[in-house]
Design a protein around this motif. Structure first.
Motif, PDB file in Angstrom:
ATOM      1  N   ALA A  68       0.840  -1.198   0.000  1.00 14.60           N
ATOM      2  CA  ALA A  68       0.000   0.000   0.000  1.00 14.60           C
ATOM      3  C   ALA A  68       0.874   1.245   0.000  1.00 14.60           C
ATOM      4  CB  ALA A  68      -0.920   0.008   1.224  1.00 14.60           C
ATOM      5  N   GLY A  69       0.534   2.184  -0.882  1.00 16.35           N
ATOM      6  CA  GLY A  69       1.247   3.453  -0.917  1.00 16.35           C
ATOM      7  C   GLY A  69       2.733   3.320  -1.169  1.00 16.35           C
ATOM      8  N   GLY A  70       3.116   2.336  -1.962  1.00 14.83           N
ATOM      9  CA  GLY A  70       4.535   2.147  -2.256  1.00 14.83           C
ATOM     10  C   GLY A  70       5.289   1.402  -1.178  1.00 14.83           C
ATOM     11  N   GLY A  71       4.596   1.054  -0.086  1.00 13.97           N
ATOM     12  CA  GLY A  71       5.225   0.300   0.994  1.00 13.97           C
ATOM     13  C   GLY A  71       4.416  -0.937   1.320  1.00 13.97           C
ATOM     14  N   THR A  72       4.700  -1.541   2.445  1.00  8.20           N
ATOM     15  CA  THR A  72       3.973  -2.724   2.881  1.00  8.20           C
ATOM     16  C   THR A  72       3.324  -2.485   4.229  1.00  8.20           C
ATOM     17  OG1 THR A  72       5.936  -3.676   3.934  1.00  8.20           O
ATOM     18  CG2 THR A  72       5.520  -4.282   1.628  1.00  8.20           C
ATOM     19  N   GLN A  73       2.197  -3.134   4.435  1.00  7.93           N
ATOM     20  CA  GLN A  73       1.488  -3.059   5.716  1.00  7.93           C
ATOM     21  C   GLN A  73       1.185  -4.470   6.182  1.00  7.93           C
ATOM     22  OE1 GLN A  73      -2.335  -1.177   5.584  1.00  7.93           O
ATOM     23  NE2 GLN A  73      -2.671  -1.328   7.788  1.00  7.93           N
ATOM     24  N   GLN A  74       1.754  -4.821   7.318  1.00 11.83           N
ATOM     25  CA  GLN A  74       1.519  -6.150   7.867  1.00 11.83           C
ATOM     26  C   GLN A  74       0.329  -6.085   8.816  1.00 11.83           C
ATOM     27  OE1 GLN A  74       4.786  -8.006  10.052  1.00 11.83           O
ATOM     28  NE2 GLN A  74       4.182  -9.978   9.181  1.00 11.83           N
ATOM     29  N   VAL A  75      -0.756  -6.780   8.436  1.00 11.32           N
ATOM     30  CA  VAL A  75      -1.964  -6.731   9.258  1.00 11.32           C
ATOM     31  C   VAL A  75      -2.097  -7.945  10.171  1.00 11.32           C
ATOM     32  CG1 VAL A  75      -3.255  -5.236   7.704  1.00 11.32           C
ATOM     33  CG2 VAL A  75      -3.335  -7.693   7.359  1.00 11.32           C
ATOM     34  N   LEU A  76      -1.491  -9.054   9.773  1.00 14.22           N
ATOM     35  CA  LEU A  76      -1.466 -10.238  10.639  1.00 14.22           C
ATOM     36  C   LEU A  76      -0.023 -10.699  10.780  1.00 14.22           C
ATOM     37  CD1 LEU A  76      -4.516 -12.297   9.251  1.00 14.22           C
ATOM     38  CD2 LEU A  76      -4.477 -10.749  11.226  1.00 14.22           C
ATOM     39  N   ASP A  77       0.377 -10.901  12.030  1.00 16.37           N
ATOM     40  CA  ASP A  77       1.778 -11.235  12.309  1.00 16.37           C
ATOM     41  C   ASP A  77       1.835 -12.364  13.345  1.00 16.37           C
ATOM     42  OD1 ASP A  77       4.549 -11.182  12.471  1.00 16.37           O
ATOM     43  OD2 ASP A  77       4.613  -9.425  13.790  1.00 16.37           O
ATOM     44  N   GLY A  78       1.390 -13.541  12.930  1.00 20.35           N
ATOM     45  CA  GLY A  78       1.399 -14.679  13.840  1.00 20.35           C
ATOM     46  C   GLY A  78       0.145 -14.782  14.679  1.00 20.35           C
ATOM     47  N   ALA A  79      -1.007 -14.390  14.098  1.00 17.61           N
ATOM     48  CA  ALA A  79      -2.275 -14.454  14.830  1.00 17.61           C
ATOM     49  C   ALA A  79      -2.741 -15.903  14.976  1.00 17.61           C
ATOM     50  CB  ALA A  79      -3.344 -13.642  14.111  1.00 17.61           C
ATOM     51  N   ASN A  80      -3.273 -16.212  16.153  1.00 17.22           N
ATOM     52  CA  ASN A  80      -3.806 -17.546  16.444  1.00 17.22           C
ATOM     53  C   ASN A  80      -5.211 -17.415  17.013  1.00 17.22           C
ATOM     54  OD1 ASN A  80      -1.376 -19.510  16.111  1.00 17.22           O
ATOM     55  ND2 ASN A  80      -0.544 -17.817  17.310  1.00 17.22           N
ATOM     56  N   LEU A  81      -6.091 -18.309  16.605  1.00 18.83           N
ATOM     57  CA  LEU A  81      -7.477 -18.225  17.047  1.00 18.83           C
ATOM     58  C   LEU A  81      -8.122 -19.607  17.007  1.00 18.83           C
ATOM     59  CD1 LEU A  81      -9.858 -16.253  17.741  1.00 18.83           C
ATOM     60  CD2 LEU A  81     -10.411 -16.295  15.316  1.00 18.83           C
TER      61      LEU A  81
END
Length: 227
Positions: free
Chosen positions: A17-30
């Motif tokens: 996004a916007g020329g960069g990266t966005q990490q929305v999940l980083d090892g989520a557990n459920l």
């Protein structure tokens, strides 16, 4: 036999996004068990909807796995995944997404018709769900003749008609006023509980979220249990 209906393990997801990266999940557990209600909280843009879509097999994580009743989405072909999703999951979104040319009853029965259940059985199940949600008198009306709260009740009936193992609800009352929001959310939980259906709901409304048995918050890509 395990009573776990949805299990997400070490989920990672990054967007460009916007020329960069966005990490929305980083090892989520459920993990969610049969009949359990879980509310997912988090700031706007934190990835709650992305998580819900991944749990429902509508999107895939970059890494990690999601299983619904022990079947992993990654192991299923698109056709098999669609069939499993129809059989095991119900979806409720912020906007009702009802088909305008069909009646409330026909809309509620749609997942069962897609499943190729005999029409009479599909209509009977849908009618029962509409009745449980107080919509019996409106079953013959098309969406344009229903109020916002009534349309959302039909959407809930549609999600529940197939007797799914789990309902995934993304801001299901976000488009309603407070009175209708309370009424629809309580009806969803009441009918789901009666059917022993798990519910995973994303909601910004803390008043409603506290009605769930468990609450988690998505922070920095991970899920933290709330008291």
């Amino acid at each position: 036999m395990s009573n776990i209906v949805v299990c997400g393990t070490d989920l990672h997801k990054t967007f460009i996004a916007g020329g960069g990266t966005q990490q929305v999940l980083d090892g989520a557990n459920l993990t969610v068990r049969a009949g359990e209600t879980l509310a997912i909280a988090g700031t706007s843009g934190s990835g709650k909807t992305t998580l819900l879509h991944i749990l429902g097999g509508l999107d895939m994580p970059d890494s990690g796995n999601v299983a619904v009743e022990e079947k992993e989405w990654r192991q299923l072909s698109p056709t098999a995944a669609a069939r499993w999703r129809n059989a095991k999951l119900g979806f409720v979104f912020q906007f009702h997404l009802l088909l305008p040319e069909f009646t409330a009853l026909e809309n509620a029965a749609m997942p069962l018709i897609i499943r190729r259940l005999p029409r009479e059985q599909a209509m009977e199940r849908a009618h029962r769900c509409l009745e449980q949600l107080g919509m019996n008198a409106h079953s013959g009306k098309t969406p344009e003749k229903l109020s916002g709260g009534e349309r959302q009740r039909v959407a809930v009936a549609r999600a529940l008609a197939g007797n799914p193992a789990c309902i995934l609800a993304d801001e299901p009352t976000g488009n309603l006023d407070r009175r209708n929001a309370d009424s629809v959310f309580n009806a969803l939980l009441e009918v789901a509980t009666a059917q022993h259906t798990a519910v995973i709901v994303v909601s910004h409304d803390e008043r409603l979220a506290v009605l769930a048995q468990r609450r988690v918050r998505l922070i920095d890509g991970r899920l933290e249990e709330l008291a």
